[in-house]
Design an enzyme around this catalytic site. Structure first.
Site, PDB file in Angstrom:
ATOM      1  N   GLU A  47       0.862  -1.175   0.000  1.00 21.73           N
ATOM      2  CA  GLU A  47       0.000   0.000   0.000  1.00 21.73           C
ATOM      3  C   GLU A  47       0.901   1.229   0.000  1.00 21.73           C
ATOM      4  OE1 GLU A  47      -2.373   1.886   3.490  1.00 21.73           O
ATOM      5  OE2 GLU A  47      -3.684   0.384   2.570  1.00 21.73           O
ATOM      6  N   ASP A  90      -3.893  10.464   9.515  1.00 23.49           N
ATOM      7  CA  ASP A  90      -2.649   9.819   9.922  1.00 23.49           C
ATOM      8  C   ASP A  90      -2.145  10.376  11.243  1.00 23.49           C
ATOM      9  OD1 ASP A  90      -2.106   7.968   7.753  1.00 23.49           O
ATOM     10  OD2 ASP A  90      -1.924   9.746   6.500  1.00 23.49           O
TER      11      ASP A  90
END
Length: 267
Positions: free
Chosen positions: A46, A57
């Site tokens: 990924e 994130d």
């Protein structure tokens, strides 16, 4: 058959999906990091497209975005990186991105460029299915969607029907990052998602150790996604990340394999 479908069909689950920010810490070093992930046991890659505001994130991957941007990679550089991997390997490659890069380039152009480079799937973190008509209507790469901890059953069922490749289950509320343990209700949530789809389910967020990889596998995940542990290895050893990335991948792999062994022993 797509590369994503093929790897889920051919390899024993759970698979290991290894995640890194494209271009971290530099484009050349990033290519070597990805090689190391593949050689150490990753079943799928990924690649996160660097972004200046990665709101989903945690701090470790956010700093990886910053390093990659300082290292000079742009959108075209991400596609070049995919092309370089594809010349060496047929491992499935998924892009994880925020909507802004697609909007800047144009969704159709972005998808066409990604597919031409050799990408197999795309997950747009902040683009809900209702706004992803172009992603869903094209057949070049698989649109992958997230099932959050708060996703209600009717919406979960809708996502399970329209996605392709696999579904991404968020293990716990919050942003990406390592956790000591995964939530106790994860297994039940995996069961509920599997009732709504024929797609494989991958569990991510919080998996940064052999123990949490084991817990995700034991919860019934068809794939385990690990990212912060890889970005952390790069952050601590930017001049020579490869052996530490390999160590991180092997640690996650050991947790998955421990589940496989315990499952086989119980038969």
């Amino acid at each position: 058959m797509t590369r994503i479908k093929e790897v889920f069909r051919e390899k024993s689950s759970p698979l290991l999906i290894a995640c890194t920010v494209a271009g971290d810490p530099t484009p050349d070093a990033s290519l070597q990091v990805i090689r190391s992930m593949i050689e150490s046991g990753a079943d799928m890659i990924e690649l996160i497209v660097p972004n200046t505001n990665p709101v989903a994130d945690g701090p470790v991957i956010s700093r990886a975005h910053e390093r990659a941007i300082r290292g000079g990679i742009g959108i075209s550089g991400v596609f070049s990186l995919i092309s370089a991997i594809r010349r060496e390997s047929q491992i499935p490659i998924c892009l994880m991105t925020y909507a802004n890069p697609l909007i800047v380039r144009g969704v159709s152009a972005f998808i066409a460029n990604a597919a031409s480079a050799g990408a197999d799937g795309i997950l747009v973190v902040d683009m809900p299915p209702e706004e992803g008509e172009l992603l869903l209507s094209q057949q070049m790469i698989d649109p992958i969607f997230i099932i959050a901890t708060t996703t209600p059953p009717d919406r979960r069922e809708m996502i399970g029907k329209i996605g392709r490749g696999f579904l991404y289950i968020v293990s716990a509320p919050g942003v990406t990052g390592k956790r000591e343990h995964l939530p106790d209700d994860l297994k039940q949530r995996v069961i509920e998602v599997k009732k709504s789809t024929t797609l494989p389910v991958a569990v991510g967020f919080g998996i940064g150790s052999a123990q949490t990889a084991f817990e995700a596998a034991a919860a019934g995940a068809d794939a385990v996604i690990a990212g912060s542990v890889i970005s952390g290895a790069i952050e601590r050893h930017p001049d020579n990340p490869d052996p530490y990335v390999r160590e991180a991948i092997r640690s996650i792999r050991s947790g998955i394999d421990r589940h496989r062994f315990s499952r086989s022993a119980g038969r």
